[in-house]
Design a protein around this motif. Structure first.
Motif, PDB file in Angstrom:
ATOM      1  N   VAL A   1     -50.748 -10.117  30.722  1.00 21.85           N
ATOM      2  CA  VAL A   1     -51.387  -8.693  31.154  1.00 21.85           C
ATOM      3  C   VAL A   1     -51.480  -7.949  29.575  1.00 21.85           C
ATOM      4  N   PRO A   2     -53.033  -7.720  29.477  1.00 21.24           N
ATOM      5  CA  PRO A   2     -53.261  -6.979  28.475  1.00 21.24           C
ATOM      6  C   PRO A   2     -52.698  -5.723  28.461  1.00 21.24           C
ATOM      7  N   THR A   3     -52.023  -4.997  27.590  1.00 18.45           N
ATOM      8  CA  THR A   3     -51.343  -3.499  27.965  1.00 18.45           C
ATOM      9  C   THR A   3     -51.183  -3.005  26.571  1.00 18.45           C
ATOM     10  N   GLY A   4     -51.072  -1.770  26.537  1.00 14.61           N
ATOM     11  CA  GLY A   4     -50.803  -0.884  25.480  1.00 14.61           C
ATOM     12  C   GLY A   4     -49.415   0.227  25.829  1.00 14.61           C
ATOM     13  N   ASN A   5     -49.876   0.801  27.057  1.00 17.14           N
ATOM     14  CA  ASN A   5     -48.740   1.752  27.269  1.00 17.14           C
ATOM     15  C   ASN A   5     -47.740   1.287  28.152  1.00 17.14           C
ATOM     16  N   PHE A   6     -47.706   0.177  28.350  1.00 20.18           N
ATOM     17  CA  PHE A   6     -46.680  -0.766  29.080  1.00 20.18           C
ATOM     18  C   PHE A   6     -46.732  -0.356  30.732  1.00 20.18           C
ATOM     19  N   GLY A   7     -47.855   0.162  31.264  1.00 21.80           N
ATOM     20  CA  GLY A   7     -48.012   0.594  32.502  1.00 21.80           C
ATOM     21  C   GLY A   7     -48.399  -0.496  33.657  1.00 21.80           C
ATOM     22  N   ASP A   8     -49.234  -1.193  33.244  1.00 24.18           N
ATOM     23  CA  ASP A   8     -49.588  -2.435  33.988  1.00 24.18           C
ATOM     24  C   ASP A   8     -48.593  -3.320  34.214  1.00 24.18           C
ATOM     25  N   ILE A   9     -48.185  -3.799  33.050  1.00 17.64           N
ATOM     26  CA  ILE A   9     -47.194  -4.794  32.932  1.00 17.64           C
ATOM     27  C   ILE A   9     -45.584  -4.407  33.729  1.00 17.64           C
TER      28      ILE A   9
ATOM     29  N   ALA B   1     -57.762  -9.152  34.222  1.00 15.03           N
ATOM     30  CA  ALA B   1     -59.118  -9.028  33.394  1.00 15.03           C
ATOM     31  C   ALA B   1     -59.370  -7.430  34.075  1.00 15.03           C
ATOM     32  N   THR B   2     -59.126  -6.703  32.962  1.00 11.61           N
ATOM     33  CA  THR B   2     -59.130  -5.205  33.264  1.00 11.61           C
ATOM     34  C   THR B   2     -60.066  -4.422  33.132  1.00 11.61           C
ATOM     35  N   ALA B   3     -61.300  -5.012  32.444  1.00 14.48           N
ATOM     36  CA  ALA B   3     -62.615  -4.268  32.370  1.00 14.48           C
ATOM     37  C   ALA B   3     -63.621  -5.284  32.399  1.00 14.48           C
ATOM     38  N   HIS B   4     -64.920  -4.711  32.801  1.00 11.55           N
ATOM     39  CA  HIS B   4     -66.001  -5.235  32.855  1.00 11.55           C
ATOM     40  C   HIS B   4     -66.768  -5.634  31.657  1.00 11.55           C
TER      41      HIS B   4
ATOM     42  N   GLY C   1     -62.017   7.599  26.702  1.00 13.47           N
ATOM     43  CA  GLY C   1     -62.949   6.750  27.330  1.00 13.47           C
ATOM     44  C   GLY C   1     -62.843   6.454  28.786  1.00 13.47           C
ATOM     45  N   ASP C   2     -61.702   5.450  29.048  1.00 18.05           N
ATOM     46  CA  ASP C   2     -61.804   4.939  30.240  1.00 18.05           C
ATOM     47  C   ASP C   2     -61.155   5.729  31.448  1.00 18.05           C
ATOM     48  N   THR C   3     -59.748   6.393  31.038  1.00 15.27           N
ATOM     49  CA  THR C   3     -58.929   7.336  31.871  1.00 15.27           C
ATOM     50  C   THR C   3     -59.858   8.437  32.586  1.00 15.27           C
TER      51      THR C   3
ATOM     52  N   PRO D   1     -63.128  -7.481  25.732  1.00 18.58           N
ATOM     53  CA  PRO D   1     -62.227  -7.747  24.837  1.00 18.58           C
ATOM     54  C   PRO D   1     -60.658  -7.640  25.314  1.00 18.58           C
ATOM     55  N   HIS D   2     -60.635  -6.804  26.340  1.00 17.78           N
ATOM     56  CA  HIS D   2     -59.065  -6.558  26.668  1.00 17.78           C
ATOM     57  C   HIS D   2     -58.492  -7.799  27.531  1.00 17.78           C
ATOM     58  N   SER D   3     -59.642  -8.372  28.447  1.00  9.04           N
ATOM     59  CA  SER D   3     -59.272  -9.456  29.402  1.00  9.04           C
ATOM     60  C   SER D   3     -59.206 -10.662  28.296  1.00  9.04           C
TER      61      SER D   3
ATOM     62  N   PRO E   1     -60.211  -0.848  22.475  1.00  9.43           N
ATOM     63  CA  PRO E   1     -59.986   0.583  22.202  1.00  9.43           C
ATOM     64  C   PRO E   1     -59.041   1.039  23.297  1.00  9.43           C
ATOM     65  N   SER E   2     -59.144   0.509  24.614  1.00  7.04           N
ATOM     66  CA  SER E   2     -58.174   1.203  25.582  1.00  7.04           C
ATOM     67  C   SER E   2     -56.780   0.859  25.108  1.00  7.04           C
ATOM     68  N   MET E   3     -56.363  -0.103  24.364  1.00  6.16           N
ATOM     69  CA  MET E   3     -55.082  -0.528  24.118  1.00  6.16           C
ATOM     70  C   MET E   3     -54.802  -0.165  22.681  1.00  6.16           C
ATOM     71  N   ASP E   4     -55.565   0.741  22.133  1.00 12.28           N
ATOM     72  CA  ASP E   4     -55.038   1.253  20.658  1.00 12.28           C
ATOM     73  C   ASP E   4     -54.123   2.622  21.038  1.00 12.28           C
TER      74      ASP E   4
ATOM     75  N   ALA F   1     -63.279  -0.496  35.518  1.00 15.54           N
ATOM     76  CA  ALA F   1     -61.881  -0.819  34.824  1.00 15.54           C
ATOM     77  C   ALA F   1     -60.875  -0.829  35.804  1.00 15.54           C
ATOM     78  N   PHE F   2     -59.770  -1.554  35.426  1.00 12.49           N
ATOM     79  CA  PHE F   2     -58.665  -1.440  36.281  1.00 12.49           C
ATOM     80  C   PHE F   2     -58.101   0.147  36.663  1.00 12.49           C
ATOM     81  N   LYS F   3     -58.228   0.809  35.957  1.00  6.58           N
ATOM     82  CA  LYS F   3     -57.683   2.219  36.156  1.00  6.58           C
ATOM     83  C   LYS F   3     -58.217   2.674  37.485  1.00  6.58           C
ATOM     84  N   ASP F   4     -59.302   2.282  38.059  1.00 10.81           N
ATOM     85  CA  ASP F   4     -59.755   2.745  39.168  1.00 10.81           C
ATOM     86  C   ASP F   4     -58.698   2.303  40.288  1.00 10.81           C
TER      87      ASP F   4
HETATM   88  C1  LIG Z   1     -55.854   1.424  30.136  1.00 10.84           C
HETATM   89  C2  LIG Z   1     -56.257   0.010  29.799  1.00 10.84           C
HETATM   90  C3  LIG Z   1     -55.482  -1.049  29.493  1.00 10.84           C
HETATM   91  C4  LIG Z   1     -53.910  -0.936  29.029  1.00 10.84           C
HETATM   92  O1  LIG Z   1     -53.238  -0.210  30.138  1.00 10.84           O
HETATM   93  P1  LIG Z   1     -51.548  -0.149  30.077  1.00 10.84           P
HETATM   94  O2  LIG Z   1     -51.455   0.912  31.299  1.00 10.84           O
HETATM   95  O3  LIG Z   1     -51.565   0.286  28.824  1.00 10.84           O
HETATM   96  O4  LIG Z   1     -51.209  -1.597  30.441  1.00 10.84           O
HETATM   97  C5  LIG Z   1     -55.992  -2.392  29.336  1.00 10.84           C
HETATM   98  N1  LIG Z   1     -57.470  -2.525  29.574  1.00 10.84           N
HETATM   99  C6  LIG Z   1     -58.168  -1.455  29.825  1.00 10.84           C
HETATM  100  C7  LIG Z   1     -59.455  -2.037  29.897  1.00 10.84           C
HETATM  101  C8  LIG Z   1     -57.490  -0.291  30.030  1.00 10.84           C
HETATM  102  O5  LIG Z   1     -58.724   0.562  30.523  1.00 10.84           O
END
Ligand SMILES: *Cc1c(COP(=O)(O)O)cnc(C)c1O
Length: 465
Positions: free
Chosen positions: A253-261, A409-412, A142-144, A385-387, A307-310, A110-113
């Motif tokens: 950009v699929p985002t939840g916490n507004f970090g990536d975007i 594309a944030t996850a495999h 999960g991911d973090t 699903p996130h991508s 779920p990573s954007m919940d 996942a992109f958090k790497d």
């Molecule tokens: C964490 C995560 C996101 C959301 O990242 P933000 O920092 O909220 O933008 C999207 N997709 C995946 C797969 C994630 O693990």
């Protein structure tokens, strides 16, 4: 480079200090006092660089007064060597002028790497120089957690404790955390839910008396500035690959916490010609509601296929609010304090600027499944699903078809088999080759009752000398 708080009352810090800090003392988030900018000629040179070279170029000005250039270069090369693709972040063409930036070739898929591999190395470098050791504490759904553990597994100055809700993360996600070997890696399964885990982390940051006197506690959640900084890099890397700075580009950009975007927004402020930035959310649409109603209101948490954007609160949005309010820390502090007790509305001036900068879309689980299905039917490309949420928003919201649009594309897809099955795709995504033995590897974790004292006592005796 100095870093200042979005609420204007905490002391300015240098990079080294900001790296080891979570929230600012006034409750705000740290941002650079000024941004470095790159002109067209300099951006054009990046087209000939590999990923670590672009990373060095972008990151250098943010850390220059703390880390000598050669050390930074070594650290960045070492970091992206962990990725299982020569290009580190390859672009895949999905349609006409439509691209995917695959950010899932790192150790945990996942992109958090991208941010946590770098964060672990930066921390260890700084700690080694200061002859200090720290404890990292985090909660994960999960991911973090797995990305943080992978990022810190070779760090000799860090004990990392990750709390996860017992039997409430997927088997793949748990094994990605618990099969990483190392004396300084500590996985704690709490007999409770994710909120219980997070409450324990918060309480431990409030009362650190369980720690040895010489240890500081460090957070690795997405409010850490260094994580955002690492994410700016791939916007430049991808944009020059499709023709910037000679062409404008768009990102979804699929985002939840507004970090990536937020990292994408910074890339634009630094000179990258980004024509459009699309905020793509799942049904937890707090960001989309801000854009359409001008009101920041917590919703009910919805459990979705992504779920990573919940989330219900988007912590990094405060960093944008700071700019929307002309960097007036007092105004931001006042707004955010009112938000603790209820909804807040943003000014018309602030929202006009936000709408100039961003488009947004909320995508349901049904739409996500349909899109995964359609893309697989059209090209046998399997989206996670996130991508998929990002691609859906890109297709519905792109401003024109001449500007290349890149979805992150944030996850495999192998991380989220449930969504693939729900989408009706008759093809099971396999884990990459290097992870095929994941289910044979030995796991190490300890299960604890949902009691702060028990968990803290365990941490106290397991911190290494
Ligand atoms: C964490 C995560 C996101 C959301 O990242 P933000 O920092 O909220 O933008 C999207 N997709 C995946 C797969 C994630 O693990």
């Amino acid at each position: 480079m100095k870093y200042i708080s979005t609420r204007g009352q905490a002391p300015a810090l240098n990079f080294e200090e900001v790296l080891l800090t979570g929230l600012a003392a006034d409750g705000g988030l740290y941002v650079p006092e000024t941004l470095p900018t790159f002109d067209r000629a300099e951006i054009a040179t990046m087209a000939a660089m590999d990923y670590p070279a672009v990373a060095l170029h972008i990151i250098r000005p943010f850390v220059a007064d703390c880390i000598p250039e050669q050390d930074l270069a070594d650290l960045v090369r070492d970091c992206y060597r962990e990725f299982r693709h020569e290009a580190v972040a390859p672009l895949v063409q999905l349609g006409s002028n439509e691209w995917l930036l695959e950010l899932f070739h790192g150790p945990t898929l996942a992109f958090k790497d991208f941010s946590l591999q770098l964060l672990g190395r930066l921390l260890d470098y700084v700690l080694e120089r200061q002859h200090r050791k720290v404890v990292i504490l985090g909660a994960t759904s999960g991911d973090t957690g797995s990305a943080a553990i992978e990022g810190c597994k070779r760090c000799s100055n860090i004990d990392i404790f990750i709390l996860h809700p017992h039997q409430r993360v997927s088997d793949v996600q748990r094994r990605q955390m618990t099969t990483v070997a190392g004396d300084r890696i500590h996985n704690i399964a709490v007999q409770g839910n994710f909120d219980d885990c997070q409450a324990m982390v918060k309480a431990s940051f409030g009362d650190r008396s369980f720690l040895p006197a010489d240890r500081n506690l460090v957070a690795v959640n997405s409010i850490n500035w260094a994580r955002i900084m690492a994410q700016i890099v791939y916007y430049f890397y991808a944009a020059v690959a499709v023709g910037a700075p000679h062409r404008e580009v768009a990102f979804s950009v699929p985002t939840g916490n507004f970090g990536d975007i937020f990292a994408g927004y910074l890339a634009r402020q630094m000179g990258l010609p980004i024509k459009q930035l699309i905020i793509a959310t799942n049904r937890n649409d707090v960001l989309h509601r801000i854009m359409t109603t001008h009101t920041y209101a917590r919703g009910e948490l919805q459990h979705t296929l992504s779920p990573s954007m919940d989330i219900t609160v988007s912590s990094n949005f405060e960093r944008l609010v700071f700019d929307l309010y002309q960097r007036d820390g007092t105004a931001v502090a006042e707004l955010m304090h009112r938000f603790q007790n209820g909804d807040i509305s943003f000014s018309d001036t602030a929202m006009a600027e936000a709408q100039r900068l961003f488009s947004s879309q909320c995508v349901s689980d049904e739409e996500t499944c349909q899109l995964i299905y359609d893309v697989f039917e059209a090209s046998e490309y399997l989206l996670d699903p996130h991508s998929a949420i990002g691609v859906k928003a890109a297709r519905d919201r792109r401003c024109d078809s001449l500007t290349p649009i890149i979805t992150l594309a944030t996850a495999h897809p192998a991380k989220f088999p449930e969504a693939i099955e729900k989408a009706g795709v008759d093809f099971e995504p396999a884990l990459p080759h290097h992870m095929l033995d994941l289910f044979q590897r030995e796991e190490r974790y300890s299960v604890h009752p949902n009691e702060l004292a028990a968990v803290q006592a365990y941490m106290a005796v397991n911190i290494n000398a």
